[in-house]
Each structure stands twice: as structure tokens, then as C-alpha cells.
Motif scaffolding. Structure first.
Motif, PDB file in Angstrom:
ATOM      1  N   LEU A 116       0.849  -1.197   0.000  1.00 27.47           N
ATOM      2  CA  LEU A 116       0.000   0.000   0.000  1.00 27.47           C
ATOM      3  C   LEU A 116       0.888   1.252   0.000  1.00 27.47           C
ATOM      4  N   PRO A 117       1.830   1.348  -0.974  1.00 22.64           N
ATOM      5  CA  PRO A 117       2.724   2.517  -0.975  1.00 22.64           C
ATOM      6  C   PRO A 117       1.951   3.796  -1.274  1.00 22.64           C
ATOM      7  N   LYS A 118       2.442   4.913  -0.754  1.00 23.63           N
ATOM      8  CA  LYS A 118       1.761   6.201  -0.952  1.00 23.63           C
ATOM      9  C   LYS A 118       2.724   7.208  -1.586  1.00 23.63           C
ATOM     10  N   ASP A 119       2.267   7.870  -2.650  1.00 21.08           N
ATOM     11  CA  ASP A 119       3.025   8.981  -3.234  1.00 21.08           C
ATOM     12  C   ASP A 119       2.518  10.304  -2.691  1.00 21.08           C
ATOM     13  N   SER A 120       1.212  10.351  -2.434  1.00 23.69           N
ATOM     14  CA  SER A 120       0.614  11.606  -1.982  1.00 23.69           C
ATOM     15  C   SER A 120      -0.444  11.323  -0.911  1.00 23.69           C
ATOM     16  N   LEU A 121      -0.772  12.365  -0.158  1.00 18.09           N
ATOM     17  CA  LEU A 121      -1.794  12.296   0.890  1.00 18.09           C
ATOM     18  C   LEU A 121      -2.781  13.421   0.637  1.00 18.09           C
ATOM     19  N   SER A 122      -4.047  13.177   0.917  1.00 18.16           N
ATOM     20  CA  SER A 122      -5.013  14.266   0.715  1.00 18.16           C
ATOM     21  C   SER A 122      -5.920  14.377   1.926  1.00 18.16           C
ATOM     22  N   LEU A 123      -6.525  15.537   2.078  1.00 23.11           N
ATOM     23  CA  LEU A 123      -7.480  15.748   3.168  1.00 23.11           C
ATOM     24  C   LEU A 123      -8.463  16.842   2.778  1.00 23.11           C
TER      25      LEU A 123
END
Length: 410
Positions: A306-313
Motif C-alpha cells: 500500500l505505498p503512498k506517493d501523496s496524501l489528501s485531506l
């Protein structure tokens, strides 16, 4: 990942105020130490540690497909508690510790004559208080009372232990008095008196399931309670995932909050109706940042596939009616007084004749800014109206220009 050069330049420009600042050295150090604190609060057996990546994947599927309908039942299963504390909590701390420093959360005087209360609703393992303590040294220094509210006591107890252990590992005195209150969300307002800061993370998505009561009615009930409870100079912050649901819920809260005399301070650059609540509009209000995480967390994400390049909120910061929104000249001293302030709402995308553009929210409605690849997501920008504005064929958004009037500050 390093910030691309055009973004660096825009972030230092006097006509751009980024939402997310660079990761703070104290936060980076603390997040690197987080596994030690987690091992102290919830030690893992060898078998549980080996199972952790799979437990993370299973919990991710549960949270993705079932959303708020889980009733937080995963807190009764040690396998999922480990997965939550070691994966979901740290990623939430990464994104929240980048958001909180960029928000106008005025720090009140705090002493025996002026006690300060912070309330955290739907507290879980104290994710928002942990992020506040890590990323806001001004709030960390206050001898305040933190009141955490949830229907399930165990995660709150673990969160309190985690905060105490993090303070110890960071060599900082924990000056906060922490009270844990087990009660449903709306009854929590009886327990809290005039908080200077009221916070709630991932709470709005739990308001949506109540037979016979519309979401609008529940939002109105919440906004009324916030307006009645908040300190006259306080602030209320609601943070949701940066999904369509999260963005829609924060926009609906804003709508009812305006009716209750609360002022939306961020992300909104205005108090006009939300242009994204138009039923034909398929976009939603959210901001995205690069997933800059400690090495141990990035590695765990890769191991769990479950790699992440970006995060959002998505988020909404509300303040009482007496608090005035900052004037344009205070935000951007060098901007044209006839200009328009916009909040960047989208990633950059190609538009014929406009280069890589971004959408923005403004007092004049939904806007499109050409050649905006260099502006970071979530930033406030000072724009000017072109002499013959075009409209975006796809969304109907009106064109505004963001152009450097002076050279970026290096």
C-alpha cells in the motif's frame, strides 16, 4: 520525494501562501521515534509482527469498503488495533502535522486566571491532539486541559499513553492535563465549556447514518452546538479524508455553520455559497501533499503493498461571528486591491490554450488558473482578472491569472 523546483519557487512567492509548510525537524524526529512509543504502549509478539502487513491490508479493505458503518468494531480485535496504530495513525500524523502549522489557530493566554480547554470529539487514539502537540510548539507549551471524547474508551487510553511516551522520548515535559470522557458525540457538548480549540477528525462521516434524520439536520445540530459552545475567540477544526465524501461533508457543514453565525476561515477565501455544492459539479474541496514519511513507515507501506506517493485531506476551520476574516491586504500586501484571492483545489491538468491549469475557489465562484503547475495544492493565491476572461469548456469555471509580479524570494 523532493519538492519540484517550480513548486519551491511558487511557495516562496509573495502572491502565494502555501497551505502545507515543510516538515518541521521536531516532527520528523518525533515520527522517527514513534515505533518505540508504539512498542511500549502495545508490544507485538513475533507472530503479530509477521502478520502486520496482511493485517494492514485487511483493515484497509474494511475501512475502504465499509467506511463509517464499522462502528469502530476493529478496536476490539488486537490484530486490527496493531494495524491501525502502526499504519493508519502514523499516516494521519504525517498529514495533520503538515496541515496544522498552516492554519490560523490563535494561541490564547493560559494561566490560573485564564484556563484554556481543548476539546477533541470522536477522539479515537488522540490522533489530532498528538498532531497538535507535535507540530504546534505554541500549543505544546500551554498548561491546558485536553478533553477527549469518544464512545469507546480503549483507543483513548492508548492514545493518552502514546502521547505521554512520545513526550518522554522527545525530552519534552507534557504540560497538558488529559481528561477522557466516554459519551456520544452530541452529548459531549455538555462536558465541554468554552473550548479555545475544538477538533474532530473523521467524525462527519459518522453523522450520515441515522434513521429518520437527514444529514442536513444532523449538520445543523452540530453547527448549532459548536456555535453555542465555542469560546468567543476560539476555533473549531473538522478534518476528513480528501475523498468526494469528505469534501462534500465539510462543504455541507460550512453551509449550516454560516446559518448559525460561524465564519469559515479556511480553506474558504470567502463567505459566499460554496461553488462546489452545485449538484452538477463533480469536483470536491480537498488538498494534496507529497507523502514525506519516516523511512520505517514508507517501508511498512511497501511491505503491505500500500505505498503512498501523496496524501489528501478535506477540512473546515470555523470561528465565531465576531472574528473577522483577514483582509486581502493583510494576506498579500503586494496584491492589486482589485484582485481576487483564490484557494487552489486541484492538481495541475492540461487544458488547450491554458497550459497546465488548476481549479480554484474564489468569491466570484469556481475559477480556472492557466499555467499554474508551479502553485502547490491547497495554496491561497492572489489573482487578477484578465481583460477578456475565458471560460473552461468542461466545468464552466471562469479564468483568473496568477502571475508573478515580483521575483520569487529565494
Amino acid at each position: 520525494p523532493a519538492m519540484p523546483e517550480p513548486l519551491k519557487q511558487a511557495a516562496g512567492h509573495p502572491l502565494c501562501r502555501p497551505l502545507f509548510g515543510p516538515a518541521d525537524p521536531f516532527v520528523r524526529k518525533a515520527l522517527a521515534l514513534l515505533p518505540q512509543a508504539l512498542d511500549a504502549v502495545m508490544p507485538l509478539s513475533r507472530n503479530h509482527r509477521a502478520d502486520l502487513p496482511e493485517a494492514i491490508r485487511d483493515l484497509s479493505a474494511m475501512l475502504t469498503y465499509e467506511r463509517g458503518g464499522l462502528g469502530r468494531s476493529y478496536w476490539s480485535a488486537p490484530r486490527y488495533v496493531s494495524a491501525y496504530l502502526r499504519y493508519f495513525l502514523p499516516w494521519n500524523l504525517v498529514r495533520l502535522s503538515r496541515l496544522l502549522p498552516g492554519l490560523d489557530l490563535p494561541v490564547p493566554p493560559c494561566d490560573a486566571e485564564h484556563p484554556v480547554t481543548v476539546a477533541d470529539l470522536g477522539s479515537g487514539p488522540l490522533t489530532l491532539p498528538l498532531a497538535l502537540w507535535l507540530s504546534r510548539p505554541d500549543w505544546r507549551a500551554l498548561p491546558l486541559t485536553l478533553i477527549c471524547v469518544d464512545t469507546v474508551p480503549r483507543p483513548m487510553e492508548m492514545g493518552r499513553s502514546l502521547l505521554e511516551r512520545m513526550a518522554e522520548l522527545c525530552g519534552e515535559e507534557l504540560k497538558w492535563t488529559i481528561r477522557l470522557v466516554r459519551t456520544p458525540l452530541m452529548q459531549a457538548f455538555r462536558e465541554v465549556r468554552a473550548p479555545h480549540l475544538l477538533m474532530a477528525g473523521n467524525v462527519l462521516n459518522e453523522l450520515k447514518d441515522k434513521p429518520g434524520v437527514s444529514l442536513e439536520d444532523r449538520m445543523a445540530e452540530l453547527a448549532f452546538a459548536v456555535g453555542r459552545t465555542l469560546h468567543p475567540e476560539g476555533a473549531a477544526l473538522f478534518v476528513e479524508p480528501g475523498t468526494r465524501l469528505g469534501g462534500t461533508l465539510t462543504a455541507k457543514l460550512r453551509e449550516t455553520a454560516l446559518e448559525e453565525g460561524l465564519v469559515p476561515f479556511a480553506p474558504c477565501p470567502h463567505q459566499e455559497p460554496c461553488p462546489l455544492l452545485d449538484s452538477r459539479e463533480r469536483r470536491w474541496c480537498h488538498a494534496t501533499l507529497l507523502a514525506e514519511a519516516p523511512a520505517w513507515l514508507s517501508e511498512l507501506a511497501r511491505t503491505a503493498h500500500l505505498p503512498k506517493d501523496s496524501l489528501s485531506l478535506s477540512f473546515m476551520l470555523l470561528r465565531p461571528e465576531g472574528c473577522a476574516l483577514p483582509e486581502k491586504a493583510a494576506l498579500f500586501p503586494s496584491m492589486d486591491p482589485r484582485g481576487v484571492v483564490g484557494r487552489i483545489l486541484s492538481d495541475a491538468f492540461p487544458v488547450p490554450g491554458m497550459g497546465r491549469a488548476r481549479y480554484a475557489c474564489t468569491e466570484e465562484g469556481f475559477a480556472i488558473i492557466p499555467a499554474a503547475e508551479g502553485i502547490p495544492s491547497g495554496a491561497l493565491v492572489a489573482c487578477r482578472r484578465p481583460s477578456s476572461p475565458r471560460r473552461d469548456a468542461k466545468s464552466g469555471a471562469v479564468e483568473l491569472l496568477w502571475q508573478a509580479e515580483t521575483k520569487p524570494q529565494r
